[in-house]
Design a protein around this motif. Sequence first.
Motif, PDB file in Angstrom:
ATOM      1  N   UNK A   1     -27.440  28.075  10.623  1.00 38.57           N
ATOM      2  CA  UNK A   1     -29.516  28.879  10.851  1.00 38.57           C
ATOM      3  C   UNK A   1     -29.243  30.243  10.449  1.00 38.57           C
ATOM      4  N   UNK A   2     -28.658  30.939  11.193  1.00 38.94           N
ATOM      5  CA  UNK A   2     -27.694  32.267  10.945  1.00 38.94           C
ATOM      6  C   UNK A   2     -27.571  32.676   9.851  1.00 38.94           C
ATOM      7  N   UNK A   3     -27.289  31.302   8.317  1.00 40.01           N
ATOM      8  CA  UNK A   3     -27.103  32.405   7.313  1.00 40.01           C
ATOM      9  C   UNK A   3     -25.081  32.655   7.823  1.00 40.01           C
ATOM     10  N   UNK A   4     -24.937  32.463   8.535  1.00 38.63           N
ATOM     11  CA  UNK A   4     -23.409  32.634   8.714  1.00 38.63           C
ATOM     12  C   UNK A   4     -22.223  31.845   8.194  1.00 38.63           C
ATOM     13  N   UNK A   5     -21.196  32.002   7.312  1.00 42.67           N
ATOM     14  CA  UNK A   5     -19.541  31.281   6.563  1.00 42.67           C
ATOM     15  C   UNK A   5     -19.187  30.321   7.452  1.00 42.67           C
ATOM     16  N   UNK A   6     -19.342  29.418   7.660  1.00 37.72           N
ATOM     17  CA  UNK A   6     -18.746  29.111   8.824  1.00 37.72           C
ATOM     18  C   UNK A   6     -17.440  27.433   8.502  1.00 37.72           C
ATOM     19  N   UNK A   7     -16.738  27.738   8.712  1.00 37.10           N
ATOM     20  CA  UNK A   7     -15.895  27.165   9.225  1.00 37.10           C
ATOM     21  C   UNK A   7     -15.830  25.509   9.953  1.00 37.10           C
ATOM     22  N   UNK A   8     -15.610  24.601  10.166  1.00 32.80           N
ATOM     23  CA  UNK A   8     -15.497  23.768  11.656  1.00 32.80           C
ATOM     24  C   UNK A   8     -14.662  22.698  11.139  1.00 32.80           C
ATOM     25  N   UNK A   9     -13.298  22.827  11.568  1.00 31.21           N
ATOM     26  CA  UNK A   9     -12.274  22.189  12.038  1.00 31.21           C
ATOM     27  C   UNK A   9     -12.166  20.769  13.530  1.00 31.21           C
TER      28      UNK A   9
ATOM     29  N   UNK B   1     -26.262  16.382  10.787  1.00 21.26           N
ATOM     30  CA  UNK B   1     -27.706  17.917  10.321  1.00 21.26           C
ATOM     31  C   UNK B   1     -26.642  18.655   9.275  1.00 21.26           C
ATOM     32  N   UNK B   2     -25.741  18.897   9.413  1.00 20.70           N
ATOM     33  CA  UNK B   2     -24.951  20.573   8.965  1.00 20.70           C
ATOM     34  C   UNK B   2     -25.045  21.021   7.688  1.00 20.70           C
ATOM     35  N   UNK B   3     -24.846  19.542   6.894  1.00 23.04           N
ATOM     36  CA  UNK B   3     -25.306  19.747   5.843  1.00 23.04           C
ATOM     37  C   UNK B   3     -26.698  20.392   5.385  1.00 23.04           C
ATOM     38  N   UNK B   4     -27.211  20.154   5.920  1.00 27.52           N
ATOM     39  CA  UNK B   4     -28.612  21.312   5.627  1.00 27.52           C
ATOM     40  C   UNK B   4     -28.753  22.529   5.439  1.00 27.52           C
ATOM     41  N   UNK B   5     -27.327  23.132   5.284  1.00 26.71           N
ATOM     42  CA  UNK B   5     -26.731  24.235   6.021  1.00 26.71           C
ATOM     43  C   UNK B   5     -25.849  24.209   4.433  1.00 26.71           C
ATOM     44  N   UNK B   6     -25.773  25.407   3.841  1.00 25.22           N
ATOM     45  CA  UNK B   6     -24.305  24.789   3.025  1.00 25.22           C
ATOM     46  C   UNK B   6     -23.491  25.685   3.386  1.00 25.22           C
ATOM     47  N   UNK B   7     -23.528  27.218   3.855  1.00 25.03           N
ATOM     48  CA  UNK B   7     -23.180  27.798   5.150  1.00 25.03           C
ATOM     49  C   UNK B   7     -21.510  27.501   5.173  1.00 25.03           C
ATOM     50  N   UNK B   8     -21.737  26.404   5.781  1.00 29.72           N
ATOM     51  CA  UNK B   8     -21.371  25.490   7.025  1.00 29.72           C
ATOM     52  C   UNK B   8     -20.538  24.024   5.783  1.00 29.72           C
TER      53      UNK B   8
END
Length: 302
Positions: free
Chosen positions: A24-32, A66-73
């Motif tokens: 939501x803060x528009x950060x580019x994130x990899x969740x592993x 829900x995370x799919x709403x945020x393309x940077x994740x």
Amino acid sequence: MEIFDCVIVGAGPAGLNASLVLGRARRNVALIDNGTNRNRVTQLSHGFVTRDGIKPEEFKDIALEELKNYPSVQFFQETVTQIQKRSDQTLFQVRTQDEKLYIAEKIILAAGLTEVHPSVPDLKTFYGKSIFSCPYCDGWELRDQPLIVVAEQEKGVHHMAKLVYNWSRDLVVATNGNQISAHLKNELEYRNIVVVTEPIKKLHGEDGYLQAVEFASELKMKRIGGFIVPEFHRPNSFAEQLGCEFKEKGVMVMDGLGRTTQKNVYSAGEFSQVSPSALILAAADGSNAAFAVNADITNERF
């Protein structure tokens, strides 16, 4: 190669909530995550407002959706094996079991814990269905029933017996062959708590639901559920690899928002404390760590 603002290791409630806040803060994130969350054997999770009684896998599925709403994740189902600073000392290199590399500016360690259970035959058959480790999570469902507490160390006996006594007064404490002090034994028996120090021979029941506990002397007691006191350990040495500092009992040194003693390394959830945490508290930890990551990126780049 893509450089992520943050790699989050572990998709339990802490890692999932951190991903949500950073997305939501528009950060580019990899969740592993490799799917070994400690609560995966639990039938239902409790104590999280609006999600009380949810299945752990459903909780995770909802969060990932829900995370799919945020393309940077981006979510990656991988096993992380190593995290280290690159030679330039400005970025981190995260390596997985399949030799994939992820490069990131920040790291959030949210990989949770592993449990070592008391050495009771067939305990895994019953764990998560009728035997549990957290009365706050599962005590309500077992209230006023004949229960057993299995704890092999005196400290665990004292803590768990007192706690479970709030939910049921029909209580047996089993130390599985270990001795406890006469003072503690008298304190428990004064409250009509039966103490059995001989080893547990067998758990009786069907489909994971306890019916009776049999001891080495062939004493057999009807019990329909209970609680154990496991030992908890970090499943990896990522914090050590990164040079994080620790307090007593492996607790990580952090500020109030999950910043560790290593710049750009943050931690959240059970991983930080080496002790179990409720879903809602772990999620809050993840949110705090994400606030810290975003604040630090904002200040560094403004």
